[in-house]
Design a protein around this motif. Sequence first.
Motif, mmCIF file in Angstrom:
data_model
loop_
_atom_site.group_PDB
_atom_site.id
_atom_site.type_symbol
_atom_site.label_atom_id
_atom_site.label_comp_id
_atom_site.label_asym_id
_atom_site.label_seq_id
_atom_site.Cartn_x
_atom_site.Cartn_y
_atom_site.Cartn_z
ATOM 1 N N ALA A 1 -8.948 -5.715 11.541
ATOM 2 C CA ALA A 1 -10.543 -4.317 10.386
ATOM 3 C C ALA A 1 -11.469 -6.072 9.895
ATOM 4 O O ALA A 1 -11.929 -6.030 9.815
ATOM 5 C CB ALA A 1 -10.006 -3.703 8.988
ATOM 6 N N GLU A 2 -10.680 -6.947 8.913
ATOM 7 C CA GLU A 2 -11.408 -8.487 8.965
ATOM 8 C C GLU A 2 -11.704 -8.804 10.624
ATOM 9 O O GLU A 2 -12.647 -9.549 10.284
ATOM 10 C CB GLU A 2 -9.753 -9.205 8.527
ATOM 11 C CG GLU A 2 -11.124 -10.410 7.801
ATOM 12 C CD GLU A 2 -11.685 -10.312 6.335
ATOM 13 O OE1 GLU A 2 -12.806 -11.045 5.845
ATOM 14 O OE2 GLU A 2 -11.376 -9.012 5.841
ATOM 15 N N MET B 1 -7.137 0.591 3.967
ATOM 16 C CA MET B 1 -6.067 -0.653 5.008
ATOM 17 C C MET B 1 -7.449 -1.122 5.935
ATOM 18 O O MET B 1 -7.422 -2.578 6.654
ATOM 19 C CB MET B 1 -4.715 -0.324 5.206
ATOM 20 C CG MET B 1 -3.527 -0.746 4.296
ATOM 21 S SD MET B 1 -3.369 -1.911 3.059
ATOM 22 C CE MET B 1 -3.015 -2.967 4.482
ATOM 23 N N THR B 2 -8.152 -0.613 6.059
ATOM 24 C CA THR B 2 -8.683 -0.166 7.475
ATOM 25 C C THR B 2 -10.251 -0.735 7.345
ATOM 26 O O THR B 2 -11.327 -1.406 8.720
ATOM 27 C CB THR B 2 -9.017 1.091 8.103
ATOM 28 O OG1 THR B 2 -9.357 1.677 7.349
ATOM 29 C CG2 THR B 2 -7.950 1.796 9.108
ATOM 30 N N LYS B 3 -10.567 -1.211 5.869
ATOM 31 C CA LYS B 3 -11.598 -1.451 5.270
ATOM 32 C C LYS B 3 -11.952 -3.306 4.960
ATOM 33 O O LYS B 3 -10.865 -3.571 4.380
ATOM 34 C CB LYS B 3 -12.216 -0.873 4.110
ATOM 35 C CG LYS B 3 -12.319 1.209 4.317
ATOM 36 C CD LYS B 3 -12.781 1.324 5.456
ATOM 37 C CE LYS B 3 -13.529 2.777 6.111
ATOM 38 N NZ LYS B 3 -14.305 3.187 7.289
ATOM 39 N N ALA B 4 -13.074 -3.869 5.322
ATOM 40 C CA ALA B 4 -13.124 -5.120 5.125
ATOM 41 C C ALA B 4 -13.637 -5.175 4.059
ATOM 42 O O ALA B 4 -14.584 -4.080 2.972
ATOM 43 C CB ALA B 4 -13.417 -5.819 6.451
ATOM 44 N N CYS C 1 1.330 -1.121 -0.096
ATOM 45 C CA CYS C 1 -0.145 0.317 -0.254
ATOM 46 C C CYS C 1 1.308 1.196 -0.300
ATOM 47 O O CYS C 1 0.463 2.056 -1.001
ATOM 48 C CB CYS C 1 -1.305 0.468 1.082
ATOM 49 S SG CYS C 1 -2.080 1.522 1.123
ATOM 50 N N CYS D 1 -6.666 -6.006 3.876
ATOM 51 C CA CYS D 1 -6.738 -5.245 5.094
ATOM 52 C C CYS D 1 -6.186 -5.370 6.061
ATOM 53 O O CYS D 1 -5.969 -7.272 5.947
ATOM 54 C CB CYS D 1 -8.403 -4.376 5.463
ATOM 55 S SG CYS D 1 -9.051 -6.730 5.782
ATOM 56 N N TYR D 2 -6.204 -5.308 6.955
ATOM 57 C CA TYR D 2 -5.654 -5.243 8.013
ATOM 58 C C TYR D 2 -6.400 -6.435 8.859
ATOM 59 O O TYR D 2 -7.256 -6.544 8.757
ATOM 60 C CB TYR D 2 -5.646 -4.235 9.662
ATOM 61 C CG TYR D 2 -4.364 -2.894 9.117
ATOM 62 C CD1 TYR D 2 -3.285 -3.024 8.528
ATOM 63 C CD2 TYR D 2 -5.647 -1.300 9.409
ATOM 64 C CE1 TYR D 2 -2.457 -1.733 8.217
ATOM 65 C CE2 TYR D 2 -4.654 -0.768 8.809
ATOM 66 C CZ TYR D 2 -3.282 -0.833 8.293
ATOM 67 O OH TYR D 2 -2.370 0.540 8.048
ATOM 68 N N ARG E 1 -14.404 -1.730 -0.690
ATOM 69 C CA ARG E 1 -12.787 -1.130 0.096
ATOM 70 C C ARG E 1 -12.569 0.342 0.060
ATOM 71 O O ARG E 1 -12.570 1.197 0.457
ATOM 72 C CB ARG E 1 -11.757 -1.843 0.546
ATOM 73 C CG ARG E 1 -12.057 -3.587 1.622
ATOM 74 C CD ARG E 1 -11.199 -4.172 1.233
ATOM 75 N NE ARG E 1 -9.687 -3.719 1.967
ATOM 76 C CZ ARG E 1 -8.400 -3.712 1.901
ATOM 77 N NH1 ARG E 1 -7.984 -4.883 1.179
ATOM 78 N NH2 ARG E 1 -7.200 -3.285 1.933
ATOM 79 N N ARG F 1 -12.493 -5.588 -3.154
ATOM 80 C CA ARG F 1 -11.335 -4.191 -4.130
ATOM 81 C C ARG F 1 -12.273 -2.614 -3.261
ATOM 82 O O ARG F 1 -12.254 -1.993 -2.954
ATOM 83 C CB ARG F 1 -9.931 -4.459 -4.003
ATOM 84 C CG ARG F 1 -9.241 -5.416 -3.736
ATOM 85 C CD ARG F 1 -8.018 -5.036 -4.929
ATOM 86 N NE ARG F 1 -7.130 -5.742 -4.863
ATOM 87 C CZ ARG F 1 -6.726 -6.789 -5.321
ATOM 88 N NH1 ARG F 1 -7.695 -8.032 -6.521
ATOM 89 N NH2 ARG F 1 -5.575 -8.333 -5.063
ATOM 90 N N CYS G 1 -14.006 3.615 1.660
ATOM 91 C CA CYS G 1 -12.834 4.307 1.984
ATOM 92 C C CYS G 1 -12.867 6.042 1.521
ATOM 93 O O CYS G 1 -13.354 6.702 2.266
ATOM 94 C CB CYS G 1 -11.405 4.322 1.039
ATOM 95 S SG CYS G 1 -9.869 5.162 1.523
#
Length: 290
Positions: free
Chosen positions: A255-256, A175-178, A122, A251-252, A184, A181, A188
């Motif tokens: 977040a998942e 990266m904080t969204k599950a 990212c 994602c992180y 997300r 793509r 975002c």
Amino acid sequence: STEDIFYTQLKRWLASWSGAYYNSSIVWDGPTSIAASRFGTQFIEMSTYTGGRLQADAEECVNAMDSVRSIDWAVDGAFAWSYDFLNWETFKVIYQELSLNVSLCLVAVLVITTLLIGHPGCSGLVFICVLMTVIDILGCMWFWGLVIDSVSVIQTVIAIGLCVDYAAHVGHCFMTKAGTREERITACLADVGAAVLNGGVSTFLAVLLLSQSQSYVFRVLFQQFFLTVVLGLGHGMILLPVLLATFGPQCYASAEKHAVPVHEPKGSSELEAGVEIAEVGVNSNLKIEG
């Protein structure tokens, strides 16, 4: 003698209005002896009017300075010097300074975004957007006739710090969204898109009045701020979302883990059963009279 006549005529000329300027250029060691003297030269004009401003040809100035300095004057400690050399020294090192400072800033951007975003993929996409923004700014400067000088170099370095802000927030929020793509990046932009856009617009409004300035410094400042905002927002809110939707990493883990599961709607059979139950309940309250 001829020598006596020469010195007599020389002193007479130095005492006249046309030769008085050169009195300080001769050191006498006696009535007919000169201990030291100096002479001056003048460079030809190496400036042209560009955009209503007298602009020196940096390459020609540097070549002229270096060629004069390379002359062997056959005198110990003798060297060529001019007031113009103060500016021409800047022309000589400005391209090196531009490359060095921009490179150091880009390396700092890559390292810091990697540490803060926490994913090299990212942060790499964010870095690509910042790099392309800087390249586009330099390209537009060439089309607009802006030269590489101390003013434009300083503003170019500042531009890196501004345009990274437009891309880093989008990358971190992604990266904080599950989800997929596409889901997300949509979430975002819905989350931070307005804030990033407001930040760019407010920066542009802050320097808008500089567009009416007659000062070269302020006009260059406005032009480069304009390029930074427009190109920075374009790469951060148009190009980066496309890259993330295509090549974005997972994602992180947090977040998942905290993602809210989406429940599927009831099937048609369940809905029909609910309707039948409701009908029975209604009909059971009816009384049949004979």
